[in-house]
Design a protein around this motif. Structure first.
Motif, PDB file in Angstrom:
ATOM      1  N   THR A 196      -9.691  -4.605   1.268  1.00 56.66           N
ATOM      2  CA  THR A 196      -8.523  -5.200   0.618  1.00 56.66           C
ATOM      3  C   THR A 196      -7.305  -4.336   0.893  1.00 56.66           C
ATOM      4  O   THR A 196      -7.429  -3.125   1.144  1.00 56.66           O
ATOM      5  N   GLU A 198      -5.300  -3.106  -1.164  1.00 60.82           N
ATOM      6  CA  GLU A 198      -5.156  -2.071  -2.192  1.00 60.82           C
ATOM      7  C   GLU A 198      -5.928  -0.802  -1.850  1.00 60.82           C
ATOM      8  O   GLU A 198      -5.605   0.284  -2.352  1.00 60.82           O
ATOM      9  N   SER A 199      -6.963  -0.933  -1.002  1.00 62.41           N
ATOM     10  CA  SER A 199      -7.737   0.258  -0.604  1.00 62.41           C
ATOM     11  C   SER A 199      -7.726   0.446   0.904  1.00 62.41           C
ATOM     12  O   SER A 199      -8.625   1.070   1.466  1.00 62.41           O
ATOM     13  N   ASP A 269     -11.243   0.576  -7.735  1.00 65.98           N
ATOM     14  CA  ASP A 269     -10.063   0.699  -8.588  1.00 65.98           C
ATOM     15  C   ASP A 269      -9.475   2.102  -8.487  1.00 65.98           C
ATOM     16  O   ASP A 269      -8.246   2.268  -8.407  1.00 65.98           O
ATOM     17  N   ALA A 272      -7.693   2.434  -5.206  1.00 60.74           N
ATOM     18  CA  ALA A 272      -6.427   1.703  -5.236  1.00 60.74           C
ATOM     19  C   ALA A 272      -5.366   2.472  -6.024  1.00 60.74           C
ATOM     20  O   ALA A 272      -4.190   2.518  -5.618  1.00 60.74           O
ATOM     21  N   ARG A 273      -5.760   3.082  -7.125  1.00 66.00           N
ATOM     22  CA  ARG A 273      -4.800   3.850  -7.930  1.00 66.00           C
ATOM     23  C   ARG A 273      -4.284   5.065  -7.164  1.00 66.00           C
ATOM     24  O   ARG A 273      -3.083   5.371  -7.191  1.00 66.00           O
ATOM     25  N   GLN A 275      -4.278   5.401  -3.888  1.00 68.09           N
ATOM     26  CA  GLN A 275      -3.473   4.907  -2.773  1.00 68.09           C
ATOM     27  C   GLN A 275      -2.066   4.544  -3.237  1.00 68.09           C
ATOM     28  O   GLN A 275      -1.077   4.877  -2.567  1.00 68.09           O
ATOM     29  N   ALA A 276      -1.962   3.896  -4.394  1.00 73.36           N
ATOM     30  CA  ALA A 276      -0.638   3.527  -4.900  1.00 73.36           C
ATOM     31  C   ALA A 276       0.193   4.776  -5.193  1.00 73.36           C
ATOM     32  O   ALA A 276       1.395   4.826  -4.891  1.00 73.36           O
TER      33      ALA A 276
END
Length: 405
Positions: A196, A198-199, A269, A272-273, A275-276
């Motif tokens: 995805t 996000e990752s 999750d 993703a956090r 990475q953000a």
């Protein structure tokens, strides 16, 4: 006891580089020191763990600065736990196999890299990030044609491996390659984590790993601090390695798999956090940098051989059923995996190994470790030099122990 002056009681020289371990109560506490050291150009790297951090420096002056900074935030050094594992491979023509290993591992020559000691005989290849074991190639004249009992696994992103010319692949999984002497490596392609956006910065390389480049020391400090906080909130034993312009984030082998992380934790999750947070700081992913290396050793009696290596390396057994891994409790060294060897394969067991591990220990730990190794079924071989000991496990697999300075 060997020291290097000033705050040098904290430091030992391993692999030619001044190194210290500072014990910390948590990953965020380790990050607090790592963040403070990020701007120092003489700090070669910090390896942040939930129990402390390893620091490598270029100079005595940098060692003194680091020790003072650590004491200022309440972190104390424990030089007795310092150790480093490397590998030696003998070959009739080391220069013929050097390009293969340089390419497969993504290593560089040690020439020009920061070190106090002159290069050893032969040629040495080093992980530019100093995460994975050094490999020294040296000359030996006697032929040893049979398949080795020790080999390496390397996991790199699939696009990276696809661009390498490692020759024909074989083995049960079609990933085994060999150099001109028959020394083997399993080169396993890694895949994107999650698939995805996000990752998208993360790769599965026997763990979940992402690497970011940030030119700003302040940005690197903010990223390691944020990643440590997010990992602790999630209950994840994240590894955070800080280098010049780079931050590498690693779950550790298998630690991203369901049933290994704490129940209810969502690895995607967390990725993703982080990475953000990284992208918010202007970090740029370096997709060819994630890499995992482990050692595989064939043994007829896995249990007895594993007992020796656990004692010799000071590592612990993976507690999962059916898993034979030995892992560094500080999560700084490579995993060692034991696999079964046909007990009737006497020829392979009698052949002197072309490749063996070298364990460099803090001098105050050497004699106790040797005694533990002998008590676990090892034997002490003759012919070693002062500060150097040659041991063999119950099946004759060699281990070289060196005393650090």
């Amino acid at each position: 006891m060997a020291t290097i002056g000033g705050d040098a009681e904290d430091w030992r020289t391993l692999g030619g580089v001044r190194t210290a371990w500072f014990t910390a109560p948590s990953l965020t506490a380790s990050a607090a020191l790592g963040a403070r050291l990020s701007p120092d150009p003489d700090v070669l790297g910090c390896d942040l763990r939930s129990t402390g951090l390893r620091v490598r420096v270029r100079s005595l002056a940098a060692a003194e600065r680091v020790s003072a900074t650590a004491r200022g935030i309440g972190l104390l050094a424990d030089p007795s736990v310092l150790q480093e594992i490397s590998l030696v491979t003998e070959s009739p023509r080391p220069g013929d196999i050097e390009p293969f290993w340089r390419s497969a591992l993504g290593y560089a020559s040690s020439e020009g890299m920061a070190a106090e000691d002159p290069p050893a005989d032969g040629m040495t290849l080093i992980d530019p990030l100093r995460r994975d074991p050094r490999l020294r190639l040296c000359t030996a004249e006697d032929p040893r044609p049979l398949r080795q009992r020790l080999h390496l696994d390397i996991v790199r992103p699939e696009p990276v491996l696809a661009g390498l010319d490692l020759g024909p692949a074989g083995g049960p999984y079609g990933v085994r390659h060999a150099d001109a002497d028959g020394n083997e490596i399993d080169a396993v392609p890694g895949s994107p984590l999650g698939g995805t956006p996000e990752s998208a910065d993360w790769w599965q390389v026997f763990g979940a790993m992402a690497c970011y480049r940030l030119a700003s020391a302040e940005g690197r400090a903010e990223l390691v601090t944020a990643a440590a906080a997010l990992a602790e909130e999630a209950g994840a034993p994240l590894l955070v390695d800080l280098r010049a312009e780079l931050v590498l984030l690693d779950s550790g082998k298998d630690q991203w798999e369901e049933g290994v992380y704490p129940a209810g934790m969502d690895v995607l999750d967390l990725a993703a956090r982080i990475q953000a947070a990284a992208r918010g700081l202007g970090a740029v992913a370096v997709p060819d940098m994630p890499r995992f290396v482990q050692l595989f050793l064939d043994a007829a009696d896995v249990a007895s051989v594993r007992d020796f290596w656990a004692a010799a390396l000071g590592w612990r057994r993976d507690p999962r059923d059916g898993v034979t891994d030995l892992v560094d409790p500080r999560r700084l060294g490579p995993a060692l995996v034991l696999q079964g060897l046909d007990p009737v394969d006497d020829a392979r067991r009698r052949q002197r190994s072309r490749t063996w591990p070298v364990l460099e220990l803090a001098p105050e730990a050497v004699h106790a470790r040797i005694e533990q190794s002998l008590a676990a079924g090892g034997s002490l071989l003759e012919g070693a030099e002062p500060g150097r000991w040659l041991l063999a496990d119950p099946e004759g697999n060699p281990l070289e122990i060196l005393s650090a300075r």
